[in-house]
Design a protein around this motif. Structure first.
Motif, PDB file in Angstrom:
ATOM      1  N   CYS A 131      24.119  50.453  12.212  1.00  0.00           N
ATOM      2  CA  CYS A 131      23.052  50.948  12.046  1.00  0.00           C
ATOM      3  C   CYS A 131      21.697  49.756  11.990  1.00  0.00           C
ATOM      4  O   CYS A 131      22.010  49.170  10.640  1.00  0.00           O
ATOM      5  CB  CYS A 131      22.726  51.895  11.254  1.00  0.00           C
ATOM      6  SG  CYS A 131      23.880  53.323  11.807  1.00  0.00           S
ATOM      7  N   PHE A 132      21.025  49.503  12.518  1.00  0.00           N
ATOM      8  CA  PHE A 132      20.481  48.506  12.614  1.00  0.00           C
ATOM      9  C   PHE A 132      18.518  49.525  13.035  1.00  0.00           C
ATOM     10  O   PHE A 132      17.886  50.488  13.514  1.00  0.00           O
ATOM     11  CB  PHE A 132      19.879  47.267  13.947  1.00  0.00           C
ATOM     12  CG  PHE A 132      21.215  46.493  14.233  1.00  0.00           C
ATOM     13  CD1 PHE A 132      21.503  45.429  13.020  1.00  0.00           C
ATOM     14  CD2 PHE A 132      22.634  47.023  14.732  1.00  0.00           C
ATOM     15  CE1 PHE A 132      22.123  44.940  13.394  1.00  0.00           C
ATOM     16  CE2 PHE A 132      23.738  46.550  14.238  1.00  0.00           C
ATOM     17  CZ  PHE A 132      23.460  45.194  13.533  1.00  0.00           C
ATOM     18  N   ASP A 133      17.512  49.203  11.856  1.00  0.00           N
ATOM     19  CA  ASP A 133      15.979  49.346  11.596  1.00  0.00           C
ATOM     20  C   ASP A 133      15.412  48.969  12.434  1.00  0.00           C
ATOM     21  O   ASP A 133      15.243  47.262  13.168  1.00  0.00           O
ATOM     22  CB  ASP A 133      15.468  50.320  10.306  1.00  0.00           C
ATOM     23  CG  ASP A 133      15.945  48.195   9.684  1.00  0.00           C
ATOM     24  OD1 ASP A 133      15.078  47.902  10.089  1.00  0.00           O
ATOM     25  OD2 ASP A 133      15.314  48.264   7.859  1.00  0.00           O
ATOM     26  N   SER A 187      33.561  53.379  10.283  1.00  0.00           N
ATOM     27  CA  SER A 187      32.406  52.597   9.075  1.00  0.00           C
ATOM     28  C   SER A 187      31.100  52.837   9.326  1.00  0.00           C
ATOM     29  O   SER A 187      30.744  51.922  11.185  1.00  0.00           O
ATOM     30  CB  SER A 187      33.009  51.749  10.102  1.00  0.00           C
ATOM     31  OG  SER A 187      34.959  51.186   9.657  1.00  0.00           O
ATOM     32  N   LEU A 188      29.864  53.084   8.633  1.00  0.00           N
ATOM     33  CA  LEU A 188      29.047  53.181   8.900  1.00  0.00           C
ATOM     34  C   LEU A 188      27.979  51.890   7.811  1.00  0.00           C
ATOM     35  O   LEU A 188      28.583  51.844   6.629  1.00  0.00           O
ATOM     36  CB  LEU A 188      28.275  54.406   8.126  1.00  0.00           C
ATOM     37  CG  LEU A 188      27.046  54.645   8.155  1.00  0.00           C
ATOM     38  CD1 LEU A 188      26.241  55.022   9.745  1.00  0.00           C
ATOM     39  CD2 LEU A 188      26.660  56.272   7.628  1.00  0.00           C
ATOM     40  N   SER A 189      27.572  51.321   8.458  1.00  0.00           N
ATOM     41  CA  SER A 189      27.480  49.822   8.164  1.00  0.00           C
ATOM     42  C   SER A 189      25.830  49.127   9.051  1.00  0.00           C
ATOM     43  O   SER A 189      25.012  50.254   9.468  1.00  0.00           O
ATOM     44  CB  SER A 189      27.754  49.039   8.615  1.00  0.00           C
ATOM     45  OG  SER A 189      28.339  48.437   9.458  1.00  0.00           O
ATOM     46  N   GLY A 190      25.279  48.428   8.098  1.00  0.00           N
ATOM     47  CA  GLY A 190      23.956  48.061   8.385  1.00  0.00           C
ATOM     48  C   GLY A 190      22.588  48.374   7.425  1.00  0.00           C
ATOM     49  O   GLY A 190      22.951  48.912   6.671  1.00  0.00           O
ATOM     50  N   HIS A 191      21.434  48.869   8.170  1.00  0.00           N
ATOM     51  CA  HIS A 191      20.745  48.930   7.170  1.00  0.00           C
ATOM     52  C   HIS A 191      20.411  50.574   6.954  1.00  0.00           C
ATOM     53  O   HIS A 191      20.118  52.067   7.242  1.00  0.00           O
ATOM     54  CB  HIS A 191      19.055  49.288   8.331  1.00  0.00           C
ATOM     55  CG  HIS A 191      19.174  47.650   8.275  1.00  0.00           C
ATOM     56  ND1 HIS A 191      18.610  47.549   9.750  1.00  0.00           N
ATOM     57  CD2 HIS A 191      19.312  46.130   7.574  1.00  0.00           C
ATOM     58  CE1 HIS A 191      18.554  45.619   9.651  1.00  0.00           C
ATOM     59  NE2 HIS A 191      19.085  45.023   8.602  1.00  0.00           N
ATOM     60  N   VAL A 192      21.696  51.477   5.930  1.00  0.00           N
ATOM     61  CA  VAL A 192      21.873  52.439   6.134  1.00  0.00           C
ATOM     62  C   VAL A 192      21.420  52.936   4.211  1.00  0.00           C
ATOM     63  O   VAL A 192      21.824  52.004   3.602  1.00  0.00           O
ATOM     64  CB  VAL A 192      22.851  53.790   6.450  1.00  0.00           C
ATOM     65  CG1 VAL A 192      22.744  53.052   7.888  1.00  0.00           C
ATOM     66  CG2 VAL A 192      24.068  52.495   5.957  1.00  0.00           C
ATOM     67  N   ALA A 193      21.429  53.609   3.580  1.00  0.00           N
ATOM     68  CA  ALA A 193      21.626  53.937   2.759  1.00  0.00           C
ATOM     69  C   ALA A 193      22.857  53.963   1.768  1.00  0.00           C
ATOM     70  O   ALA A 193      23.120  54.152   0.727  1.00  0.00           O
ATOM     71  CB  ALA A 193      20.610  54.866   1.820  1.00  0.00           C
ATOM     72  N   GLY A 194      23.607  54.259   2.754  1.00  0.00           N
ATOM     73  CA  GLY A 194      25.133  54.668   1.889  1.00  0.00           C
ATOM     74  C   GLY A 194      26.423  54.130   3.019  1.00  0.00           C
ATOM     75  O   GLY A 194      26.816  55.431   3.671  1.00  0.00           O
TER      76      GLY A 194
END
Length: 458
Positions: free
Chosen positions: A337-339, A261-268
């Motif tokens: 993911c956090f930038d 599960s990819l989440s946060g400040h990501v493009a997709g």
């Protein structure tokens, strides 16, 4: 968003193209019209794994799943077949299967989409598992807030009963099975298996002292298997396509496919189904990277209860051994993911507030410890902290970690330990600068300087 493509026979690698790295099995037809119906599921070889399972003896079936190397997808990664094997036979007691669908941790969002798009994969897996452990009654404990999923699951269960996949004499095998869908009331603690069992029995959801373990005295004091949704939903494909096919993906000790599960400040953001052992760098490459103009600062490999990673860990293999060796846990594969615009102190404070709120209060280390962690973190975030508070944070987290009835305390301590390890300077800046350097109302000079060398272009 869900990406699906052809399966790479060797499980992928650094030299493969991004589309070759994905392994859609559970998510193979999520994008098709009415993917949740029995008709659609049958078109994709639905319930064929069950037919093959019923042709085996229960003991042979357990051995087959054990030999496939399937590990629990709920966080700990315990071998699924081994958990089934723990159920005593010939004890004269009813056996139960309980599916843990109480997905409530911040960042974790794989089981709910799976149930919403493909509920029959879980139902078929439940029938197979119940045949293996000689159970005639199974339960699905679902997070009660997700009403659309609850309705879709009820409809899928109705379809399965009508088609003869549930009920009496399933497919002429002599197997009888009743399946009950139970909606919880939204308590995170009920995701812990023994608290879930207490809740299912009608009591307040609080962890039990172990031993005895659920395999000996679980639901209604009878032998019980508690499995995660994805663990059970993965079983039909293993039976239908073979254990060697399953073991051809992933790594030696962590075989197979899984949902990331990819989440946060990501493009997709979305669900990416890939062989175990893929890296975050590869997932970011195929998902469009971080949001435009920003860089990765820190991320969680398995939800907020797992120690955080930084941009230095982009190439860590996302399997149980790889993540463990790097100092964290794969958990539920919730890749938040956090930038560089994110304040670590603020993020950890919000997570800790969640754990303090969701603590059941049964044991002192968790009940008191999470409360005092929140007080300290709020003071530090607001610029009212002292340098001694950092050691105090670490000390309190140490007094919680490994000393609670369940893993909620460990989960609350994890972001404290890891954030102090990688971002202690940021904590100190909140104290010396009397406030958050990421606050737009304050000077951004320090933040700009840090941004210059934190993270990578993804």
């Amino acid at each position: 968003m869900t990406l699906t493509t052809e399966i790479n026979d060797n499980g992928g690698g650094n030299g493969d193209s991004p589309e070759k790295l994905l392994a859609p099995v559970l998510s193979a037809f999520w994008d098709q019209p009415e993917s949740w119906t029995l008709e659609t599921y049958r078109r994709h070889e639905g319930y064929e794994g069950l037919r093959k399972a019923l042709a085996m003896t229960p003991d042979d079936l357990i051995a087959y799943v054990k030999d496939s190397g399937l590990r629990g997808r709920g966080g700990a990664g315990f071998p699924t077949g081994m958990k089934w094997q723990f159920i005593p036979q010939g004890d004269g007691k009813p056996h139960y299967l309980v599916v843990n669908a109480d997905e409530s941790e911040p960042g974790t969002c794989k089981d709910i989409p799976l149930l919403f798009a493909n509920p029959h994969s879980l139902i078929e897996g439940i029938v197979i598992a119940c045949y293996a452990i000689r159970s005639s009654h199974a339960f699905i404990y679902l997070r009660g807030e997700v009403v659309p999923v609850l309705r879709r699951l009820h409809e899928a269960v109705r379809e399965a009963y009508e088609a003869g996949y549930l009920g009496t004499n399933i497919l002429g095998s002599g197997l009888d099975l009743e399946l009950t869908v139970h909606a919880g009331a939204g308590a995170y603690i009920c995701g812990e298996e023994t608290a879930l069992l207490d809740s299912l029995e009608g009591r307040r959801g609080q962890p039990r002292l172990r031993p005895p373990f659920p395999a000996v005295a679980g639901l209604y004091a009878c032998p019980t298997v508690v499995n995660n949704v994805e663990s059970i939903a993965s079983v039909p494909a293993i039976l239908n396509r073979g254990k060697d096919w399953f073991k051809s993906m992933g790594s030696e000790k962590s075989p197979g496919f899984t949902l990331y599960s990819l989440s946060g400040h990501v493009a997709g953001p979305g669900q990416y189904e890939a062989p175990l052992g893929i890296t975050l760098r590869q997932l970011l490459d195929m998902s469009g990277g971080m949001r435009p103009g920003h860089r990765l600062k820190f991320w969680t490999p398995g939800g907020s209860s797992t120690p955080m990673f930084t941009d230095e860990h982009l190439d860590v293999p996302l399997d149980y051994e790889g993540v463990g060796a790097a100092g964290s846990m794969l958990g539920t594969k919730a890749l938040q993911c956090f930038d560089e615009t994110t304040c670590v102190v603020r993020a950890v404070t919000r997570w800790t507030e969640f754990y303090a709120h969701e603590s059941c209060g049964k044991c002192t280390p968790c009940r008191e410890g999470t409360y005092w962690l929140v007080q300290l973190l709020r003071d530090i975030e607001a610029g009212k902290g002292q340098m001694a508070d950092l050691d105090k944070l670490n000390d309190i987290a140490d007094n919680i970690n490994g000393k609670s009835f369940c893993a909620l305390g460990d989960g609350a301590a994890s972001p404290i330990f890891s954030s102090l390890k990688y971002f202690r300077e940021e904590y100190e800046q909140h104290i010396t600068g009397k406030g958050c350097p990421f606050d737009p109302a304050r000077s951004t000079a320090w933040a700009d300087d840090k941004n210059a060398h934190q993270g990578v272009n993804a």
